[in-house]
Design a protein around this motif. Structure first.
Motif, PDB file in Angstrom:
ATOM      1  N   LEU A 168       0.806  -1.417  -0.057  1.00  0.00           N
ATOM      2  CA  LEU A 168       0.200  -0.020   0.073  1.00  0.00           C
ATOM      3  C   LEU A 168       0.844   1.352   0.032  1.00  0.00           C
ATOM      4  O   LEU A 168       1.761   1.422   0.843  1.00  0.00           O
ATOM      5  CB  LEU A 168      -0.927   0.037   1.199  1.00  0.00           C
TER       6      LEU A 168
ATOM      7  N   PRO B 108       0.222   5.107   0.372  1.00  0.00           N
ATOM      8  CA  PRO B 108      -0.954   6.448   0.543  1.00  0.00           C
ATOM      9  C   PRO B 108      -0.279   7.507  -0.139  1.00  0.00           C
ATOM     10  O   PRO B 108       1.033   7.646  -0.455  1.00  0.00           O
ATOM     11  CB  PRO B 108      -0.270   6.666   2.212  1.00  0.00           C
TER      12      PRO B 108
ATOM     13  N   ASN C 112      -5.030   5.641  -1.268  1.00  0.00           N
ATOM     14  CA  ASN C 112      -4.112   4.604  -1.301  1.00  0.00           C
ATOM     15  C   ASN C 112      -3.921   4.121  -2.708  1.00  0.00           C
ATOM     16  O   ASN C 112      -5.155   3.779  -3.108  1.00  0.00           O
ATOM     17  CB  ASN C 112      -4.388   3.603  -0.192  1.00  0.00           C
TER      18      ASN C 112
ATOM     19  N   ARG D 138      -2.397   0.521  -4.534  1.00  0.00           N
ATOM     20  CA  ARG D 138      -2.026  -0.732  -4.359  1.00  0.00           C
ATOM     21  C   ARG D 138      -0.812  -1.194  -5.457  1.00  0.00           C
ATOM     22  O   ARG D 138      -1.047  -0.848  -6.503  1.00  0.00           O
ATOM     23  CB  ARG D 138      -3.144  -1.761  -4.357  1.00  0.00           C
TER      24      ARG D 138
END
Length: 135
Positions: free
Chosen positions: A49, A51, A56, A58
Motif C-alpha cells: 500500500l 498512501p 491509497n 496498491r
C-alpha cells in the motif's frame, strides 16, 4: 485500446548492475528515491500500500529475478491500473536503468511532460544515492 505513446527515460549508474537491481528490488528502500512513494510502503499480503494525495494505491511488484526486472503494477484508488516497466541492465562495469513511461488516455502534453520530469528526477536521486554510498 491502441498502443499508448511511450517514452523511455534512462540513466547510467556507476555501480555493478546486480547491486543496483538489489537496491531497487528492496521495496522498503523505494521511498528513498521514488518520490511518489515518499510516504512509504506498507506490505499487505502480495501487495504493497502506498498512501498518496488521491488515496491509497496498491502496488504489485514483479518477483525477484536474475534479469533486472523491477516492474510494478499500480492500482489507483479509482481502480485505474498503470503498468510501470522498470529495468536494470549491465552497461560496462555499471548499470543502465530504464523506465518506460506510458502516456495514459486523456493525459495532456503538459501532464505527460510533468510525469517525464518526475521520473527523470527520481532516476537522478537513485543515481546519486548509489554512486555516493555503498547502499
Amino acid at each position: 485500446m491502441p498502443p499508448m505513446p511511450a517514452r523511455i527515460i534512462h540513466t547510467s549508474i556507476a555501480r555493478d548492475w546486480r547491486e543496483v537491481y538489489a537496491f531497487m528490488a528492496d521495496h522498503e528502500k523505494m521511498p528513498l528515491w521514488a518520490s511518489g512513494l515518499s510516504a512509504g510502503l506498507t506490505r499487505e499480503g502480495e501487495e504493497w500500500l502506498a498512501p498518496g494525495p488521491l488515496g491509497n494505491a496498491r502496488v504489485r511488484f514483479s518477483p525477484d529475478n536474475d534479469y533486472g526486472v523491477v516492474d510494478h503494477l499500480v492500482t489507483l484508488a479509482d481502480g485505474q491500473q498503470v503498468h510501470n516497466a522498470l529495468r536494470v541492465v549491465p552497461n560496462g562495469d555499471g548499470a543502465e536503468v530504464m523506465f518506460t513511461l506510458l502516456r495514459l488516455p486523456g493525459m495532456s502534453d503538459a501532464q505527460f511532460a510533468e510525469d517525464a520530469a518526475w521520473v527523470e528526477k527520481d532516476l537522478a536521486s537513485l543515481k546519486s544515492i548509489l554512486e555516493s554510498s555503498k547502499a
